[in-house]
Design an enzyme around this catalytic site. Structure first.
Site, PDB file in Angstrom:
ATOM      1  N   LEU A  36       0.824  -1.210   0.000  1.00  0.00           N
ATOM      2  CA  LEU A  36       0.000   0.000   0.000  1.00  0.00           C
ATOM      3  C   LEU A  36       0.863   1.267   0.000  1.00  0.00           C
ATOM      4  O   LEU A  36       2.042   1.212   0.388  1.00  0.00           O
ATOM      5  CB  LEU A  36      -0.884   0.014   1.252  1.00  0.00           C
ATOM      6  CG  LEU A  36      -1.971  -1.058   1.352  1.00  0.00           C
ATOM      7  CD1 LEU A  36      -2.558  -1.062   2.766  1.00  0.00           C
ATOM      8  CD2 LEU A  36      -3.056  -0.828   0.308  1.00  0.00           C
ATOM      9  N   SER A  37       0.258   2.351  -0.370  1.00  0.00           N
ATOM     10  CA  SER A  37       0.937   3.641  -0.246  1.00  0.00           C
ATOM     11  C   SER A  37       1.254   3.879   1.230  1.00  0.00           C
ATOM     12  O   SER A  37       0.395   3.695   2.090  1.00  0.00           O
ATOM     13  CB  SER A  37       0.025   4.755  -0.772  1.00  0.00           C
ATOM     14  OG  SER A  37       0.659   6.004  -0.623  1.00  0.00           O
ATOM     15  N   GLY A  38       2.494   4.225   1.508  1.00  0.00           N
ATOM     16  CA  GLY A  38       2.901   4.446   2.895  1.00  0.00           C
ATOM     17  C   GLY A  38       3.359   3.188   3.615  1.00  0.00           C
ATOM     18  O   GLY A  38       3.737   3.239   4.790  1.00  0.00           O
ATOM     19  N   ALA A  39       3.358   2.070   2.898  1.00  0.00           N
ATOM     20  CA  ALA A  39       3.780   0.809   3.538  1.00  0.00           C
ATOM     21  C   ALA A  39       5.292   0.777   3.752  1.00  0.00           C
ATOM     22  O   ALA A  39       5.792  -0.022   4.548  1.00  0.00           O
ATOM     23  CB  ALA A  39       3.346  -0.388   2.693  1.00  0.00           C
ATOM     24  N   LYS A  41       7.735   1.039   0.905  1.00  0.00           N
ATOM     25  CA  LYS A  41       8.476   0.498  -0.242  1.00  0.00           C
ATOM     26  C   LYS A  41       9.688   1.373  -0.583  1.00  0.00           C
ATOM     27  O   LYS A  41      10.798   0.875  -0.716  1.00  0.00           O
ATOM     28  CB  LYS A  41       7.547   0.403  -1.476  1.00  0.00           C
ATOM     29  CG  LYS A  41       6.307  -0.425  -1.244  1.00  0.00           C
ATOM     30  CD  LYS A  41       5.379  -0.408  -2.444  1.00  0.00           C
ATOM     31  CE  LYS A  41       4.783   0.949  -2.772  1.00  0.00           C
ATOM     32  NZ  LYS A  41       3.887   1.506  -1.742  1.00  0.00           N
ATOM     33  N   SER A 109       2.032  -1.432  -7.306  1.00  0.00           N
ATOM     34  CA  SER A 109       1.744  -2.612  -8.152  1.00  0.00           C
ATOM     35  C   SER A 109       0.654  -3.483  -7.521  1.00  0.00           C
ATOM     36  O   SER A 109       0.930  -4.580  -7.051  1.00  0.00           O
ATOM     37  CB  SER A 109       3.009  -3.416  -8.452  1.00  0.00           C
ATOM     38  OG  SER A 109       3.854  -3.598  -7.338  1.00  0.00           O
TER      39      SER A 109
END
Ligand SMILES: Nc1ncnc2c1ncn2[C@@H]1O[C@H](COP(=O)(O)OP(=O)(O)OP(=O)(O)O)[C@@H](O)[C@H]1O
Ligand SMILES: [Mg+2]
Length: 203
Positions: A36-39, A41, A109
């Site tokens: 997720l966004s903010g996870a 990466k 992704s």
């Protein structure tokens, strides 16, 4: 997945991937971070790259926003455009793999099918899928870019996890709980896998 191009003939390089590996003293792989966004990466990919670079490895991070400024600047966030975004990134990553570079990609992704296509594009074992697992509540609390707030207020449509789906990986090489471990611990988990797979030498 490659598109048909007529009247083109592949020119075989004499400097092969194996020779690059020998010169570099490490192998090339793709570390495909998804989540997720903010996870975490980007944070994790760059922190891993920093460590690898300091130990003499050739590395490169392909990061979501940066790629969307250039290579994929013509694409939006519809399902179709997200797929094309990932297809282009996978093709670029494949070139970098051939160039002998440890390539780290940091893209949400969100769809299994596209990640699977990216995987199938690469030689077996060269695609290492790393799921940055993080509770969406934590991602939303972090809200690094302020995007969750905008998504909740309807200012952004098709936001992953809120108004667009995220499909967790089915069988990733590594799952990292970024909401349970410190950044340093997460970095160590990635480096341990690279050593275990003999991508880089044990120090
Ligand atoms: N263990 C951890 N690993 C990675 N990031 C962490 C960790 N713990 C806390 N964080 C924090 O979480 C945030 C992750 O943000 P980051 O921009 O890396 O996410 P992202 O997955 O790249 O999101 P996006 O898809 O929006 O680009 C950062 O502020 C980072 O400092
Ligand atoms: Mg990012």
């Amino acid at each position: 997945m490659s598109l048909p191009s007529s009247n083109t003939v592949w020119h075989r390089a004499s400097v092969t991937r194996d020779r690059r590996h020998q010169l570099n003293q490490h192998k090339s792989v793709i570390l495909w971070f998804t989540g997720l966004s903010g996870a975490g990466k980007s944070t994790l990919a760059h922190a891993v790259e920093e460590k690898l670079h300091l130990s003499g490895c050739r590395t490169f991070v392909l990061d979501g926003d940066n790629v969307r400024h250039g290579l994929c600047g013509d694409l939006g966030f519809s399902d179709q455009d997200r797929r094309e975004n990932i297809r282009r990134i996978a093709e670029v990553a494949k070139l970098m793999l051939e160039a002998g570079v440890i390539t780290l990609t940091a893209f949400i992704s969100p769809f299994n099918a596209e990640r699977q296509q990216a995987r199938e594009l690469m030689p077996t074992n060269d695609f290492i899928e790393i799921y940055c697992q993080c509770d969406i509540a934590v991602c939303e609390q972090r809200d690094v870019k302020g995007l969750y707030k905008k998504a909740r207020s309807g200012e952004i449509a098709q936001f992953t996890g809120i108004s667009s789906p995220y499909e967790p990986p089915v069988n990733p090489e590594l799952i990292i709980d970024t909401d349970l471990f410190s950044l340093d611990e997460c970095v160590e988990q990635v480096l341990a896998l690279l050593k275990q797979r003999a991508v880089v030498a044990e120090q």
